[in-house]
Design an enzyme around this catalytic site. Structure first.
Site, mmCIF file in Angstrom:
data_model
loop_
_atom_site.group_PDB
_atom_site.id
_atom_site.type_symbol
_atom_site.label_atom_id
_atom_site.label_comp_id
_atom_site.label_asym_id
_atom_site.label_seq_id
_atom_site.Cartn_x
_atom_site.Cartn_y
_atom_site.Cartn_z
ATOM 1 N N ASP A 1 0.876 -1.164 0.000
ATOM 2 C CA ASP A 1 0.000 0.000 0.000
ATOM 3 C C ASP A 1 0.921 1.223 0.000
ATOM 4 O O ASP A 1 2.130 1.105 0.263
ATOM 5 C CB ASP A 1 -0.881 -0.043 1.250
ATOM 6 C CG ASP A 1 -1.674 1.234 1.451
ATOM 7 O OD1 ASP A 1 -2.363 1.660 0.500
ATOM 8 O OD2 ASP A 1 -1.576 1.816 2.547
ATOM 9 N N ASP B 1 -0.234 5.143 0.887
ATOM 10 C CA ASP B 1 -0.557 6.093 1.959
ATOM 11 C C ASP B 1 -0.557 5.403 3.316
ATOM 12 O O ASP B 1 -1.301 4.444 3.534
ATOM 13 C CB ASP B 1 -1.929 6.725 1.712
ATOM 14 C CG ASP B 1 -1.926 7.688 0.546
ATOM 15 O OD1 ASP B 1 -1.422 8.804 0.723
ATOM 16 O OD2 ASP B 1 -2.418 7.326 -0.524
ATOM 17 N N SER C 1 -5.194 3.080 -3.057
ATOM 18 C CA SER C 1 -6.519 3.652 -3.298
ATOM 19 C C SER C 1 -6.421 5.054 -3.879
ATOM 20 O O SER C 1 -7.443 5.677 -4.165
ATOM 21 C CB SER C 1 -7.326 3.682 -1.990
ATOM 22 O OG SER C 1 -7.570 2.374 -1.520
ATOM 23 N N LYS D 1 -10.534 -1.301 -2.071
ATOM 24 C CA LYS D 1 -10.386 -2.022 -0.806
ATOM 25 C C LYS D 1 -11.618 -1.765 0.082
ATOM 26 O O LYS D 1 -12.152 -0.666 0.049
ATOM 27 C CB LYS D 1 -9.125 -1.545 -0.084
ATOM 28 C CG LYS D 1 -7.848 -1.703 -0.911
ATOM 29 C CD LYS D 1 -6.669 -1.002 -0.240
ATOM 30 C CE LYS D 1 -5.445 -1.007 -1.142
ATOM 31 N NZ LYS D 1 -4.300 -0.280 -0.544
ATOM 32 N N ASP E 1 -1.522 -0.506 6.206
ATOM 33 C CA ASP E 1 -1.666 0.210 7.476
ATOM 34 C C ASP E 1 -3.116 0.379 7.905
ATOM 35 O O ASP E 1 -3.364 0.848 9.019
ATOM 36 C CB ASP E 1 -1.044 1.609 7.360
ATOM 37 C CG ASP E 1 -1.898 2.525 6.492
ATOM 38 O OD1 ASP E 1 -2.430 3.528 7.013
ATOM 39 O OD2 ASP E 1 -2.063 2.221 5.292
#
Length: 219
Positions: free
Chosen positions: A9, A11, A109, A141, A166
Site C-alpha cells: 500500500d 498512503d 486507493s 479495498k 496500514d
C-alpha cells in the site's frame, strides 16, 4: 518468511500522508456543516475516497460525489495542510528487496498521478514493476482486486506474495487475496489490524535476509 514478491500500500505504509488526508476530509465536512466525528473521518483510511463519499452522500444534500471529491483534494497543498514524511524504514526496505531481485508492486486507493508523484518523490518508482491505482480497479479495498491485479502483473501467485498495509480495509484486502499480510501501525492501533499475520510499528522492523526472505521483528 519466504516470499516471491511483495505488494505495498502507499498512503500510511510507505509515506505517512494520513494526517494530511484526515485534515482534508475534516475540512470538507466542516465547510458543509456536515456532522462528523473522528471515527467517521478515520473510515476513509485505505479506501477510495469516491466510494466512501457515495456511502455518506446523504450528509451533503444537493451535492454530487465528484463535486465533493474534487473539493477535498483541492485542500492537499493548501495552507495548514500537514506535511508528509516517509514511513521509517520504508524506502530502505523497498530498495533492499529490489536489490535482492524481488518483484515489487503497489496497490493503492489513490489516483495514478497522485501515486506516481509520491513514489517519484520517495525515489523508489523504478523499484516497482506494477503500480495499481484507484483508476485501474472496478472495486476498491477491502475488495482484493487491487492486490490480485498487482500480483498478476508481476506474474506471481498471491499465496507466494506478502502485502504491506496500514489500514483495516487494506488488511482485509490482502487477506482476501490469499496473501500474507504485514500490518504497519503508522495510522491505526495494533488492535485495528488484528487480521494481519504480523504487526509492526514501522518498516524498520522488517529485514530482507538470504533466500530471499523477510525477517519480521515483534508481532
Amino acid at each position: 518468511m519466504e516470499l516471491s514478491a511483495a505488494v505495498f500500500d502507499l498512503d500510511g505504509t510507505l509515506i505517512d500522508t494520513e494526517p494530511r488526508n484526515r485534515a482534508m476530509w475534516t475540512w470538507l465536512f466542516e465547510s458543509h456543516g456536515a456532522a462528523h466525528d473522528a471515527a467517521l473521518i478515520a473510515s476513509f483510511a485505505g479506501r477510495r475516497g469516491r466510494e466512501v463519499l457515495a456511502e455518506l452522500l446523504h450528509l451533503f444534500p444537493g451535492r454530487s460525489v465528484e463535486e465533493l471529491y474534487q473539493q477535498a483534494i483541492s485542500y492537499e497543498h493548501g495552507p495548514g495542510a500537514p506535511v508528509v514524511a516517509p514511513v521509517p524504514g520504508g524506502v530502505e526496505l523497498v530498495r533492499a528487496m529490489h536489490e535482492a531481485g524481488l518483484p515489487l508492486g503497489v496497490a493503492t486507493s489513490g489516483q495514478r498521478r497522485y501515486a506516481e508523484g509520491l513514489l517519484t518523490g520517495l525515489g523508489v518508482r523504478e523499484c516497482f514493476g506494477a503500480v495499481v491505482t484507484a483508476d485501474d480497479v472496478v472495486t476498491g479495498k477491502p475488495d482484493p482486486e487491487g492486490f490480485l491485479a498487482a500480483c498478476a502483473r508481476l506474474g506471481v501467485p498471491p499465496e507466494a506474495a506478502v502485502g504491506f498495509e496500514d489500514a483495516p480495509a487494506g488488511v482485509a484486502a490482502v487477506k482476501a487475496a490469499g496473501m500474507t499480510c504485514v500490518g504497519v501501525t503508522t495510522t491505526q492501533p495494533a488492535e485495528a489490524l488484528v487480521g494481519a499475520d504480523h504487526v509492526v510499528p514501522d518498516l524498520k522492523e522488517v529485514d530482507v535476509v538470504p533466500g530471499p526472505a523477510l525477517r519480521v521483528s515483534g508481532g
